[in-house]
Design an enzyme around this catalytic site. Structure first.
Site, PDB file in Angstrom:
ATOM      1  CB  THR A  45      43.732  68.089  44.932  1.00 57.49           C
ATOM      2  OG1 THR A  45      43.129  67.753  46.176  1.00 57.49           O
ATOM      3  CG2 THR A  45      43.327  67.024  43.847  1.00 57.49           C
ATOM      4  CE1 TYR A 133      42.137  72.954  52.633  1.00 59.78           C
ATOM      5  CE2 TYR A 133      44.080  73.640  51.253  1.00 59.78           C
ATOM      6  CZ  TYR A 133      43.329  72.703  51.745  1.00 59.78           C
ATOM      7  OH  TYR A 133      43.660  71.484  51.392  1.00 59.78           O
ATOM      8  CE  LYS A 161      39.702  72.949  50.502  1.00 59.02           C
ATOM      9  NZ  LYS A 161      39.988  71.524  50.550  1.00 59.02           N
ATOM     10  CB  THR A 163      39.842  69.605  54.733  1.00 57.90           C
ATOM     11  OG1 THR A 163      39.269  70.514  53.803  1.00 57.90           O
ATOM     12  CG2 THR A 163      40.179  68.271  54.559  1.00 57.90           C
ATOM     13  N   GLY A 185      35.339  69.316  53.239  1.00 57.31           N
ATOM     14  CA  GLY A 185      36.338  68.898  52.626  1.00 57.31           C
ATOM     15  C   GLY A 185      36.911  67.604  52.476  1.00 57.31           C
ATOM     16  CD  GLU A 188      37.281  60.764  52.769  1.00 54.96           C
ATOM     17  OE1 GLU A 188      37.185  61.564  51.825  1.00 54.96           O
ATOM     18  OE2 GLU A 188      38.680  60.605  53.380  1.00 54.96           O
ATOM     19  CB  SER A 204      41.278  65.024  45.615  1.00 57.22           C
ATOM     20  OG  SER A 204      40.835  64.095  46.506  1.00 57.22           O
TER      21      SER A 204
END
Ligand code: NAY
Length: 288
Positions: A45, A133, A161, A163, A185, A188, A204
């Site tokens: 981000t 990450y 993290k 995602t 991460g 939604e 973000s």
């Protein structure tokens, strides 16, 4: 208490140079208005992977100064240039950051030994905690539960993290590593991730939707699933619209509507078109 971290944006001027005043305003907005628990600095981000070392350092320094201990900070120092990652890890540690993060090395098809060596090398020179990450949809790197277990043998690695939309893997991770930190991460998918026991989220869209994300977390804490669904559904109306209009540009325009000098994205990212700007303003009026 579960933690909400904003993935910090970077404000750039039209030429793609860091707009320090704007960056400080984004940070202040996250602390004062969004009231998040922390900031994830230097992530996707923040357009980190478009930046040179000096620019990355400047962002880390500004974030550290401007927050002045008010919220937690995580510095994403990962880089395919391992020398740079090591240098940044030392730099942020010297500034006073207590937690770093590093994206899995990407582009080349590194084998697991190479990935493991990357994390251990970054951590060898510093006494900070590390959050891996993991973002397979951008890096192409997927780690298995056993591979995470091997990375976690380095006790400085405190968590991940996460995602990804792989909820089977997320459940296996939660069950196998009850003491590790797992941060969701994908904003939604915050609700399903919370239902599997993540420790918080890094995102973000929290730059403009932190209160609703917090409400989702609180509803889950209270086991009020109807309310949690309602909050997530409202968040997803917003996130769907943001994604359709261009993720970072739209969040920046929404912040501008809030009076924050969020600036532009850096090339090769495009400047927003007139239509995109108008749509972002409409999203702000109707969905934020
Ligand atoms: C980062 O490093 O900034 C992040 O990964 C934060 C997580 C975000 N991922 C990306 C690639 O931007 O918040 C998410 C994401 O933007 C959001 O869920 C919309 O898909």
């Amino acid at each position: 208490m579960k933690k909400l971290y904003t993935a910090l944006l970077t404000s750039f001027d039209k030429e793609g140079y860091i707009n320090e005043k704007g960056l400080r305003e984004i940070i202040r907005f996250n602390i004062d208005v969004n009231q998040v628990d922390g900031l994830y600095v230097g992530g996707s981000t923040g357009e980190n992977f478009l930046l040179d070392t000096a620019s990355k350092k400047l962002i880390f320094k500004i974030a550290f100064e401007e927050t002045n201990g008010a919220v937690d900070l995580i510095a994403q120092v990962g880089s395919n240039d391992l020398h740079e990652a090591v240098e940044l890890a030392k730099y942020v540690t010297d500034l006073g950051y207590k937690t770093i993060s590093a994206v899995t090395p990407y582009y080349y098809k590194f084998d697991f030994e190479e990935v493991k060596n990357y994390y251990n090398t970054i951590l060898a020179g510093v006494e900070t905690d590390m959050i891996i990450y993991s973002i397979p949809f951008l890096t192409g790197v997927s780690l298995s539960v056993d591979q995470f277990a091997e990375l976690f043998e380095n006790e400085k690695i405190k968590g991940v993290k996460f995602t990804a939309a792989d909820f089977y893997l997320l459940e296996r991770m939660r069950t196998r590593f009850p003491d590790k930190l797992i941060y969701a991460g994908f904003d939604e998918m915050l609700l399903p991730a919370l239902s599997l026991g993540v420790d918080g989220a890094i995102g973000s869209t929290f730059n403009v939707n932190a209160k609703r994300a917090r409400a989702t977390m609180e509803a889950v804490e209270k086991r009020d699933l109807d309310q949690a669904f309602l909050e997530q559904s409202k968040s997803n109306d917003l996130i769907e619209a943001i994604l359709a209009n261009g993720l970072y540009n739209t969040i920046k325009i929404i912040l501008q509507e809030e009076g924050v000098d969020a600036g532009y994205c850096k090339e090769p990212m495009k400047k927003p078109s007139v239509e995109q700007i108008e749509r972002a303003k409409e999203i702000y009026r109707t969905l934020v």
